[in-house]
Motif scaffolding. Sequence first.
Motif, short mmCIF file in Angstrom:
data_model
loop_
_atom_site.label_atom_id
_atom_site.label_comp_id
_atom_site.label_asym_id
_atom_site.label_seq_id
_atom_site.Cartn_x
_atom_site.Cartn_y
_atom_site.Cartn_z
N LYS A 122 0.85 -1.16 -0.10
CA LYS A 122 -0.05 -0.13 0.06
C LYS A 122 0.91 1.15 -0.26
N ASN A 139 -3.91 1.06 -10.92
CA ASN A 139 -4.83 1.51 -10.17
C ASN A 139 -5.90 0.35 -9.70
N HIS A 143 -5.67 -2.03 -6.26
CA HIS A 143 -7.13 -2.05 -5.58
C HIS A 143 -7.59 -3.45 -5.48
N SER A 147 -8.20 -6.01 -2.03
CA SER A 147 -9.28 -6.58 -1.59
C SER A 147 -9.08 -8.08 -1.58
#
Length: 434
Positions: A122, A139, A143, A147
């Motif tokens: 991150k 991007n 992400h 998840s």
Amino acid sequence: MNIIVVGLSHKTASVDIREKVAFAPTNMEKPLKALVDIPDITEAIIVSTCNRVEIYVTTHDIAGGIARVKRFLADYHNLSLENLDPHLYAHHGEEAIRHVFRVASSLDSMVVGEPQILGQIKTSYGYAAEFKSSGIILNRFLHKAFSVAKRVRTETKIASSAVSVAFAAVELSRKIFDELNDKTVMLIGAGEMCELAAKHFLNNGVRGVMVTNRTFERAERLADEFGGRAVKFEDLFDYLHKADIILSSTGAPHCIIGPKDLEEVMRRRKQKPMFFIDIAVPRDIDPKVNDVENVYLYTVDDLQEVVQANLAQRAEEAKKAEDIVNQEIGQFFKWLSSLEVTPTIVALRAKFDEIRRAELEKTLSGWKDLPPDGQKRLEGLTNAIMNKLLHPPTSLLKKAGQGGRTDLYIDALRALFELQTEDEGQQELGELEE
């Protein structure tokens, strides 16, 4: 557009190699901008930790992109690519997606299930976002990786058990005391293992820490670090009764605590339980203290048994995590494939509609006695014909996109109909990202 991963890790390179290719977190702007300046590299993220250095990029040219990123990694650190290359791995397509999902989920870590790697990725993504080296694809990719890691943490017990000796001590303490928030820990010794264990105990809410060591200055330094109290080694038995949990790791050649030493200690404690953890070799605590009522002793071997049992449990949970990764790969790969399919469909429909409109206008311009609703009916007719003609190729493209097998169809359609998809593709990518 393809995602490629180039890197090395604890599995492929020793620490002396890894430290030579590490990127300083305070200076990420320069390498990230250098990467996206490489021909045909459009997006880039650098992940650099003590156990791995990896570069994620997007490119149209898989083989060329891999070669250019390897060359960048060697040149940036003034290393010989010939010497570095044997330690590098490269992934593209589904394997690149799988690799990053597994890394983020801590399935590729030195200790499977450790939580640090997700935070490190991150942070790396944050640098790429700050310096604008990541775009629509990376991007969405990162992400999605976050998840996936969250699903693994939520739906498995991959990180729920101790796999270090220091944390196993905390786990065993919980079994004896249930709650630790009213307990005091005494460290006998000020070495690395005691320090690590103290951090784990404090993170789990113990009330306080006492530290004793033959060198009092070291005890003071460690006690200051944890907001605890330093005790002179010769005063150990004056304070021992105040401790509920005692962790001992000295270099003494013989036992420093025996069963007789604990008789007065337990009287002063009014027989409240004490938990001793002896991780010293040779042992600091006589095994016979286990015979004293309400005294519990565990040795380093006991802790290792806990660690090994927990490692086996994590291995079982890792299998469940791999299933989650496999499920998520398919979903993301469909989205990635659609980035090629959707602009082509948009361009194909635009081409057909352009021809339809031109021919309709030509027909209408010379039609003198056209009924009042004639133009509307002709619009509907030509639209219906166009939609029926486009339905088979559109359906085929969408189906191919779901399986990731689009290149043949896309190239054929673009060549047959002279499609220009760049502008439409960029617009559609933006709409998909939103």
